[in-house]
Design an enzyme around this catalytic site. Structure first.
Site, PDB file in Angstrom:
ATOM      1  N   CYS A 163       0.813  -1.222   0.000  1.00 42.99           N
ATOM      2  CA  CYS A 163       0.000   0.000   0.000  1.00 42.99           C
ATOM      3  C   CYS A 163       0.847   1.273   0.000  1.00 42.99           C
ATOM      4  O   CYS A 163       0.295   2.375   0.073  1.00 42.99           O
ATOM      5  CB  CYS A 163      -0.975  -0.025   1.172  1.00 42.99           C
ATOM      6  SG  CYS A 163      -2.182  -1.355   0.997  1.00 42.99           S
ATOM      7  N   HIS A 296      -0.725   8.555   6.165  1.00 47.20           N
ATOM      8  CA  HIS A 296      -1.299   7.299   5.668  1.00 47.20           C
ATOM      9  C   HIS A 296      -2.677   7.125   6.317  1.00 47.20           C
ATOM     10  O   HIS A 296      -3.629   6.801   5.640  1.00 47.20           O
ATOM     11  CB  HIS A 296      -0.351   6.150   6.024  1.00 47.20           C
ATOM     12  CG  HIS A 296      -0.679   4.864   5.364  1.00 47.20           C
ATOM     13  ND1 HIS A 296      -0.848   4.740   4.013  1.00 47.20           N
ATOM     14  CD2 HIS A 296      -0.866   3.613   5.882  1.00 47.20           C
ATOM     15  CE1 HIS A 296      -1.122   3.480   3.712  1.00 47.20           C
ATOM     16  NE2 HIS A 296      -1.141   2.774   4.823  1.00 47.20           N
ATOM     17  N   HIS A 333      -9.391   2.782   1.673  1.00 48.62           N
ATOM     18  CA  HIS A 333      -7.951   2.632   1.427  1.00 48.62           C
ATOM     19  C   HIS A 333      -7.786   2.101   0.007  1.00 48.62           C
ATOM     20  O   HIS A 333      -8.059   0.930  -0.263  1.00 48.62           O
ATOM     21  CB  HIS A 333      -7.360   1.669   2.448  1.00 48.62           C
ATOM     22  CG  HIS A 333      -5.864   1.603   2.426  1.00 48.62           C
ATOM     23  ND1 HIS A 333      -5.107   2.067   1.369  1.00 48.62           N
ATOM     24  CD2 HIS A 333      -4.978   1.138   3.339  1.00 48.62           C
ATOM     25  CE1 HIS A 333      -3.833   1.881   1.629  1.00 48.62           C
ATOM     26  NE2 HIS A 333      -3.728   1.319   2.823  1.00 48.62           N
TER      27      HIS A 333
END
Lengths: 405, 323
Positions: A163, A296, A333
């Site tokens: 990610c 994040h 996400h």
């Protein structure tokens, strides 16, 4: 409100000359920005594939893809490739990249993804006769489709730092420009929602049935999303010579390992902290000059606590003055796309003088006590931003970004 | 302080030396296990599997075969480089991982599995292999996974050289792992298992900065004329050998015919003929072979994947510190 001055010689800077977005809150940069500042959530019940057997059935799904005006060619069947082509078309048009190619430019492509073409592997499993699906099932399948679509002539790279991939791809793109391997690079990240990843996160029990609430005391986990973010990178001097006004600059980048756990971040955030410090050194920027952090901010208890501590370690007491946000509650996400979309958000924040809010924030957490941007968008023009990212396998990455002046 | 930091991350003079390596393949362990001539005997085989290392580690009890191969190749490289594990721990060692296939087994198992296993999902990420390496050896430095098919090995060498020459690390491990056995049906369907067999491999190079060597040069191009364009760029300067790494035997034959017309006197090593197809590991093994040969002039490592060609020109191998 501005602070900080990029000190690198301007001719050495890596400019972002085009941006393209496909996201659950809108297709195109302007729709994306409007959704972010107006607090739009793209989280819905997933409809495109069966979720009846999953604990959590929601995510940031893109319901409809518009056609691409001006192109006769059909898009490839692979959804991940379609995402990339949509975002890249917007970015390359903004950068007037075809003009650079016509003038003999060498265009490279660097794409990051957490899942690659795995949705094509699912399709091939259901339709074994379709060898196109098999060819597209590799991680680099969508990158190759994009390279063909763009008639790329330079290096074509696929990376995966889980990610954090959307940040790593921009860093590698900058390296290609600095070493002269390309004169322009189309870089970014993408991922699609599919049963594969929903099943996986379902079993890890890291998805929340509640809203995504980054940095909030009540946060319980993340929701997944899909999308693509693509930028065009060029040397600043070359962009100026073409008459292009940059959207912003990639001043520094680093990606470091946690060396701690196969899925969870290091609780001390050593890899993330090392990434930030190395990226700042790479940029020639002091931590005192950073005036915005795009975190994040997944909304998991561990990540948000760890990130908060790392920001304090790097910025010291100034951490309590630097605004921080997370846009994961807007989009879910988006995995490989996340860091590129957040990079684009940072540059738009500079352009429009606003920072989008962190949605669903209501109750402060004593362990997450930084000045998060919540409620409404804040009026603020960040000149130097940090964009942090982390992923499975202890992957961490950080970009140091400057507004496009 | 700002200027010091800036200098620390900008290119410095000098190149990169190979300190050592570790190699496990379907032919055995170490470079000495590889056939010295084109291996006619392998033509009857479709796949040369590599044995799963027995690492006897409780921590790695759930790790997949590709993870174990990665850890074992790094351990072998450290042994060959006379480095103790604690010497690569920390933030000054980089790990650059390259693969075209190693994620396929875990991914395909998860796609097709009826019984679901939460512990299995994390190993579907390609970053699982380098993750197990970083955990095993305590590496917290620069970290990257390249998945550009067979060209990923060349890209990993370039990226490691960049990290070293910009002083972002003091030592770089370049690791490649390629496994095929668990997904043989996929490679059959994709017609990969025609002609030259697939060779499973785990290869690791230990690279260090070397101020007196020339810089490693990287270039890559996409498109129908990309090989010709790369060859045209490399006409200057003395070249000792060209190591050709292609993903199929047919591609290798076509490219070698072209290269022989361009460089008739050149020593050309066809990795696929000698070893089998090992995708991103091929350039790493080629560099091991080149260092062992100790040629005084530059060597060119060339690889192909679909419409893309990539190369690194590695200078002055006689000055390398390979064992």
């Amino acid at each position: 409100m501005m602070s900080g001055t990029p000190r690198q010689p301007s001719d050495d800077r890596i400019a972002i000359t085009g941006m393209g977005v496909l996201s659950p809150i809108g297709e195109g940069v302007e729709a994306f920005w409007s959704g972010l500042v107006n607090g739009v959530s793209g989280i819905t019940t997933i409809e495109r594939f069966p979720t009846h057997d999953l604990r959590v059935r929601r995510g940031g799904e893109i319901r409809q893809l518009r056609g691409i005006p001006g192109f006769e060619r059909p898009l490839p069947p692979c959804r991940a490739s379609q995402f990339l082509i949509h975002a890249a078309t917007e970015a390359t048009r903004m950068a007037r990249l075809p003009e650079a190619v016509a003038a003999g430019g060498r265009v490279g492509v660097v794409i990051g993804s957490a899942l690659g073409g795995i949705a094509e592997a699912e399709r091939w499993h259901e339709q074994p006769a379709d060898l196109h699906a098999l060819a597209g099932a590799s991680y680099d399948g969508p990158t190759r489709q994009l390279a063909r679509w763009l008639d790329a002539t330079g290096p074509v790279l696929t990376i995966s730092t889980a990610c954090a991939s959307g940040a790593t791809s921009l860093g590698l793109g900058a390296d290609l420009l600095r070493t002269g391997a390309a004169t322009a690079v189309v870089a970014g990240g993408m991922d699609v929602l599919c049963r594969f990843v929903m099943r996986g996160f379902n079993h890890l029990r890291s998805l929340t049935r509640d809203e995504v609430r980054p940095f909030d005391r009540r946060r319980k986990g993340l929701l997944l999303g899909e999308g693509a973010g693509v930028v065009v990178l060029e040397r600043a001097q070359a962009a100026r010579q073409r008459g292009i006004t940059p959207c912003g600059y990639v001043l520094g980048y680093a990606s470091c390992a946690d060396g701690a756990h196969i899925t969870a971040p290091d609780p001390q955030g050593r890899g993330l902290e090392q990434s930030i410090r190395l990226a700042l050194a790479n940029a020639g920027v002091r931590s005192e000059e950073i005036d915005f952090i795009s975190a994040h901010g997944t909304g998991t208890p561990l990540n948000d606590r760890m990130e908060t501590q790392v920001f304090k370690n790097v910025l010291g007491p100034r951490a309590y003055e630097v605004p921080v946000n997370s846009i994961k509650a807007h989009l879910g996400h988006t995995m490989g796309a996340a860091a590129t979309l957040e990079t684009i958000m940072c540059l738009l924040a500079w352009r429009y003088g606003q920072i989008p809010p962190t949605l669903n924030y209501g109750e402060p957490d004593p362990e997450c006590d930084l000045p998060y941007v919540t409620g409404q968008a804040h009026t603020y023009r960040p000149r130097l931003s940090l964009n942090t990212a982390a992923g499975f396998g202890g992957c961490n990455a950080c970009l140091v970004l400057a507004g496009g002046e | 302080m700002r200027q010091e930091a800036y200098r620390a991350c900008n290119p410095q003079a000098g190149g990169v030396a190979v300190r050592g390596w570790g190699l496990l393949t379907g032919w055995g362990a170490g470079l000495q296990s590889l056939p010295t001539l084109p291996a006619g005997a392998m033509q009857a085989q479709r796949l040369l599997p590599v044995a799963t290392p027995d690492l006897a580690s409780e921590r790695l009890r759930r790790a997949t075969r590709e993870c174990l191969l990665g850890v074992a190749a790094v351990q072998a490289a450290l042994d060959h480089s006379c480095l103790a594990p604690h010497e690569v721990a920390g933030a000054r060692t980089a790990l650059v991982y390259a693969s075209a296939s190693s994620y396929a087994a875990a991914n395909w198992t998860f796609v097709t599995s009826e019984t679901e296993n939460a512990l299995h999902f994390p190993y579907t990420a390609p970053s699982a292999v380098p993750a197990e390496v970083t955990i095993q050896f305590g590496i917290t430095g620069p970290y990257l996974t390249l998945l550009s098919g067979a060209n990923a090995g060349i890209e990993a060498l370039w990226q490691a050289a960049t990290l070293l020459t910009t002083a972002q690390c003091d030592r770089a491990l370049v690791l490649g792992v390629e496994t095929f056995q668990e997904c043989a049906e996929l490679y059959t369907a994709g017609r990969w298992l025609l002609g030259t067999p697939l060779l499973e491999a785990a290869a690791c190079l230990v690279l260090e900065r070397h101020p007196s060597l020339a810089a490693v040069r990287y270039h890559a191009e996409w498109g129908a004329r990309s090989l010709a364009s790369l060859v045209a760029r490399e006409r200057e300067g003395a070249l000792a050998s060209v190591y050709l790494c292609t993903p199929t035997a047919h591609a290798g034959q076509v490219a070698s015919q072209y290269l022989q017309t361009q460089w008739p006197a050149m020593s050309l090593v066809l990795l696929h003929e000698r070893l089998g197809i090992c995708l991103a590991c091929a350039p790493l093994i080629a560099l091991m072979l080149a260092v062992t040969a100790g040629q005084p002039d530059d060597v060119l490592l060339l690889s192909q994947w679909w419409d893309a060609w990539a190369m690194v020109r590695w200078p002055g191998l006689s000055a390398q510190t390979g064992h």
